[in-house]
Structures are given as structure tokens and as C-alpha cells.
Design a protein around this motif. Structure first.
Motif, PDB file in Angstrom:
ATOM      1  N   CYS A  25      46.634 -59.671  -2.481  1.00 32.78           N
ATOM      2  CA  CYS A  25      45.322 -59.104  -2.153  1.00 32.78           C
ATOM      3  C   CYS A  25      44.646 -58.661  -3.446  1.00 32.78           C
ATOM      4  O   CYS A  25      45.245 -58.703  -4.516  1.00 32.78           O
ATOM      5  CB  CYS A  25      45.472 -57.945  -1.171  1.00 32.78           C
ATOM      6  SG  CYS A  25      46.397 -56.545  -1.830  1.00 32.78           S
ATOM      7  N   ARG A  26      43.419 -58.215  -3.322  1.00 37.13           N
ATOM      8  CA  ARG A  26      42.652 -57.854  -4.513  1.00 37.13           C
ATOM      9  C   ARG A  26      43.346 -56.800  -5.372  1.00 37.13           C
ATOM     10  O   ARG A  26      43.191 -56.790  -6.590  1.00 37.13           O
ATOM     11  CB  ARG A  26      41.223 -57.474  -4.163  1.00 37.13           C
ATOM     12  CG  ARG A  26      41.018 -56.185  -3.497  1.00 37.13           C
ATOM     13  CD  ARG A  26      39.547 -55.725  -3.356  1.00 37.13           C
ATOM     14  NE  ARG A  26      38.490 -56.693  -3.169  1.00 37.13           N
ATOM     15  CZ  ARG A  26      37.675 -57.159  -4.133  1.00 37.13           C
ATOM     16  NH1 ARG A  26      37.807 -56.784  -5.368  1.00 37.13           N
ATOM     17  NH2 ARG A  26      36.713 -58.001  -3.858  1.00 37.13           N
ATOM     18  N   ASN A  27      44.170 -55.940  -4.772  1.00 41.67           N
ATOM     19  CA  ASN A  27      44.898 -54.919  -5.543  1.00 41.67           C
ATOM     20  C   ASN A  27      45.980 -55.519  -6.440  1.00 41.67           C
ATOM     21  O   ASN A  27      46.509 -54.826  -7.311  1.00 41.67           O
ATOM     22  CB  ASN A  27      45.520 -53.884  -4.610  1.00 41.67           C
ATOM     23  CG  ASN A  27      44.476 -53.041  -3.912  1.00 41.67           C
ATOM     24  OD1 ASN A  27      43.335 -52.935  -4.366  1.00 41.67           O
ATOM     25  ND2 ASN A  27      44.854 -52.461  -2.796  1.00 41.67           N
ATOM     26  N   ASP A  28      46.318 -56.772  -6.222  1.00 43.99           N
ATOM     27  CA  ASP A  28      47.331 -57.451  -7.029  1.00 43.99           C
ATOM     28  C   ASP A  28      46.721 -58.200  -8.210  1.00 43.99           C
ATOM     29  O   ASP A  28      47.416 -58.953  -8.900  1.00 43.99           O
ATOM     30  CB  ASP A  28      48.106 -58.457  -6.158  1.00 43.99           C
ATOM     31  CG  ASP A  28      48.816 -57.795  -4.996  1.00 43.99           C
ATOM     32  OD1 ASP A  28      49.471 -56.752  -5.216  1.00 43.99           O
ATOM     33  OD2 ASP A  28      48.726 -58.326  -3.871  1.00 43.99           O
ATOM     34  N   ALA A  29      45.449 -58.001  -8.462  1.00 46.09           N
ATOM     35  CA  ALA A  29      44.737 -58.778  -9.485  1.00 46.09           C
ATOM     36  C   ALA A  29      45.365 -58.646 -10.868  1.00 46.09           C
ATOM     37  O   ALA A  29      45.475 -59.642 -11.589  1.00 46.09           O
ATOM     38  CB  ALA A  29      43.269 -58.370  -9.529  1.00 46.09           C
ATOM     39  N   TYR A  66      48.681 -60.583 -10.993  1.00 48.81           N
ATOM     40  CA  TYR A  66      48.383 -61.992 -10.784  1.00 48.81           C
ATOM     41  C   TYR A  66      47.733 -62.589 -12.036  1.00 48.81           C
ATOM     42  O   TYR A  66      48.096 -63.687 -12.477  1.00 48.81           O
ATOM     43  CB  TYR A  66      47.477 -62.182  -9.561  1.00 48.81           C
ATOM     44  CG  TYR A  66      47.026 -63.609  -9.385  1.00 48.81           C
ATOM     45  CD1 TYR A  66      47.947 -64.630  -9.167  1.00 48.81           C
ATOM     46  CD2 TYR A  66      45.681 -63.942  -9.460  1.00 48.81           C
ATOM     47  CE1 TYR A  66      47.528 -65.950  -9.026  1.00 48.81           C
ATOM     48  CE2 TYR A  66      45.259 -65.257  -9.320  1.00 48.81           C
ATOM     49  CZ  TYR A  66      46.186 -66.252  -9.106  1.00 48.81           C
ATOM     50  OH  TYR A  66      45.775 -67.550  -8.972  1.00 48.81           O
ATOM     51  N   GLU A 125      39.708 -58.869 -14.807  1.00 47.29           N
ATOM     52  CA  GLU A 125      40.622 -58.584 -13.697  1.00 47.29           C
ATOM     53  C   GLU A 125      39.859 -58.606 -12.376  1.00 47.29           C
ATOM     54  O   GLU A 125      40.382 -59.039 -11.350  1.00 47.29           O
ATOM     55  CB  GLU A 125      41.302 -57.229 -13.909  1.00 47.29           C
ATOM     56  CG  GLU A 125      42.420 -56.973 -12.943  1.00 47.29           C
ATOM     57  CD  GLU A 125      43.220 -55.727 -13.285  1.00 47.29           C
ATOM     58  OE1 GLU A 125      43.359 -54.853 -12.387  1.00 47.29           O
ATOM     59  OE2 GLU A 125      43.704 -55.616 -14.426  1.00 47.29           O
ATOM     60  N   ASN A 126      38.599 -58.171 -12.416  1.00 47.81           N
ATOM     61  CA  ASN A 126      37.776 -58.192 -11.213  1.00 47.81           C
ATOM     62  C   ASN A 126      37.544 -59.616 -10.708  1.00 47.81           C
ATOM     63  O   ASN A 126      37.502 -59.858  -9.508  1.00 47.81           O
ATOM     64  CB  ASN A 126      36.443 -57.485 -11.456  1.00 47.81           C
ATOM     65  CG  ASN A 126      35.698 -57.268 -10.156  1.00 47.81           C
ATOM     66  OD1 ASN A 126      36.231 -56.696  -9.203  1.00 47.81           O
ATOM     67  ND2 ASN A 126      34.470 -57.769 -10.097  1.00 47.81           N
ATOM     68  N   ALA A 149      40.504 -60.487  -8.887  1.00 44.32           N
ATOM     69  CA  ALA A 149      40.506 -59.772  -7.603  1.00 44.32           C
ATOM     70  C   ALA A 149      39.642 -60.519  -6.592  1.00 44.32           C
ATOM     71  O   ALA A 149      40.023 -60.657  -5.421  1.00 44.32           O
ATOM     72  CB  ALA A 149      39.994 -58.342  -7.793  1.00 44.32           C
ATOM     73  N   GLU A 150      38.490 -61.014  -7.032  1.00 48.09           N
ATOM     74  CA  GLU A 150      37.616 -61.792  -6.146  1.00 48.09           C
ATOM     75  C   GLU A 150      38.299 -63.081  -5.702  1.00 48.09           C
ATOM     76  O   GLU A 150      38.196 -63.477  -4.542  1.00 48.09           O
ATOM     77  CB  GLU A 150      36.287 -62.106  -6.843  1.00 48.09           C
ATOM     78  CG  GLU A 150      35.411 -60.889  -7.055  1.00 48.09           C
ATOM     79  CD  GLU A 150      35.054 -60.183  -5.755  1.00 48.09           C
ATOM     80  OE1 GLU A 150      34.698 -60.861  -4.776  1.00 48.09           O
ATOM     81  OE2 GLU A 150      35.134 -58.944  -5.726  1.00 48.09           O
ATOM     82  N   ALA A 179      40.670 -62.137  -3.043  1.00 42.27           N
ATOM     83  CA  ALA A 179      39.998 -61.715  -1.816  1.00 42.27           C
ATOM     84  C   ALA A 179      39.416 -62.903  -1.061  1.00 42.27           C
ATOM     85  O   ALA A 179      39.439 -62.938   0.172  1.00 42.27           O
ATOM     86  CB  ALA A 179      38.890 -60.708  -2.145  1.00 42.27           C
ATOM     87  N   GLU A 198      59.464 -55.023  -7.917  1.00 41.09           N
ATOM     88  CA  GLU A 198      58.059 -54.651  -8.057  1.00 41.09           C
ATOM     89  C   GLU A 198      57.326 -55.406  -9.161  1.00 41.09           C
ATOM     90  O   GLU A 198      56.300 -54.969  -9.660  1.00 41.09           O
ATOM     91  CB  GLU A 198      57.918 -53.141  -8.258  1.00 41.09           C
ATOM     92  CG  GLU A 198      58.434 -52.352  -7.061  1.00 41.09           C
ATOM     93  CD  GLU A 198      58.221 -50.862  -7.201  1.00 41.09           C
ATOM     94  OE1 GLU A 198      57.262 -50.461  -7.881  1.00 41.09           O
ATOM     95  OE2 GLU A 198      59.018 -50.115  -6.621  1.00 41.09           O
TER      96      GLU A 198
END
Length: 168
Positions: free
Chosen positions: A11-15, A18, A45-46, A49-50, A53, A64
Motif C-alpha cells: 500500500c502507499r505506506n510501503d512506498a 518499495y 517517494e510520493n 506511493a501513487e 495506490a 519487517e
């Protein structure tokens, strides 16, 4: 394998993790991906995230830490929607040969069975480990693209592979 592996959709929080893994893949194996390290490292990073998403990317986690990823892109056009493309598959070197790639592939294909009839992929010619894994999962070569990737003055050929999921 000593460490437990956990698989899930990113998800976007894993940007952050990733982006780091994707850039590592592009640095270590530039011949294996259509994207380049130079292009992707300029993305924020954004932007990653996109991508997470808006798309479908699965990750393999160990202690982790993101150690593997693979994406599935379903075609958007109505007449092509029955097909999806497996893309961006990568597993960190230290996690290879212990089933992480196979589990990640099974996770992606499990999802694919819920939304499409066929999965397509390309793999650079000479990547025998990846070819063997895909063949073991039922993928069949249906063609080759000479000069699919160009790095400097060197060309890399790709094998085109497909896995029918429903009566094709």
C-alpha cells in the motif's frame, strides 16, 4: 529458510521500502527491466506511493524488511481485460533459492485467477533461474523479442511467456 516470510499487497505506506527495493533491482539487473535506475531514482517517494495506490504490487517481507516484490497490471480496454501482465518481479539475492520468488509468484497468480484469464510476462534471455521458475509455474514461451532492452550499445533479447488460467 530460517526466517519467516510474510506476503501481502503493498500500500502507499510501503512506498519507502518499495522504492529502495525497486532501485536496488534496477541497479543490480538493469538488463532485466524496461525502466532504468536513472529514471526511477529521480522519482519521489510520493510517486512510488501513487504507483502502489493505483496499481497492484505484492511484497515479500522478512523480519519487517521488504525482500521481494512483483506487480500485476490488468489491461484496461474491454477487449483486452481478460489479460494481465506480471511485471517488476525481484527478490533480494540473499533471499533467493529458498522459495521466496515461488511464493511471491503464487500470490500474484492467486490474485490473477480472480480477475483475468491469462497472465503474460517477459524475461530476459539468459535468466535461467527466472525462466525455470516461470516454466515450473506453468508459463509457456510463445515468442521472443530480439533487442527488447538496449543498455548502452548492447541489446538484450526477451522471451515472451504466457500462462492461460481459464480455457484459452
Amino acid at each position: 529458510m530460517n526466517q519467516a516470510i510474510f506476503l501481502r499487497r503493498l500500500c502507499r505506506n510501503d512506498a519507502g521500502p518499495y522504492r529502495e527495493l525497486r532501485l536496488l533491482a534496477l541497479q543490480l539487473h538493469p538488463e532485466a527491466f524496461g525502466a532504468s535506475f536513472e529514471e526511477e531514482s529521480s522519482l519521489s517517494e510520493n510517486a512510488f506511493a501513487e504507483r502502489l495506490a493505483d496499481g497492484l504490487v505484492f511484497g515479500a517481507w522478512s523480519a519487517e524488511q521488504l525482500v521481494g516484490c512483483a506487480g500485476l497490471a490488468q489491461r484496461e480496454k474491454t477487449k483486452l481485460r481478460h489479460k494481465a501482465i506480471l511485471w517488476g518481479m525481484f527478490v533480494k539475492h540473499e533471499m533467493r533459492r529458498n522459495g521466496v520468488g515461488k511464493r511471491l509468484l503464487e500470490e500474484v497468480l492467486g490474485h490473477a485467477r480472480t480477475c483475468c484469464e491469462e497472465v503474460l510476462l517477459t524475461v530476459v534471455e539468459g535468466n535461467t533461474a527466472a525462466q525455470a521458475m516461470y516454466t515450473g509455474a506453468g508459463f509457456q514461451e510463445y515468442g521472443r523479442e530480439p533487442g527488447a532492452i538496449k543498455l548502452g550499445s548492447h541489446y538484450y533479447h526477451e522471451l515472451l511467456m504466457r500462462l492461460p488460467l481459464k480455457g484459452l
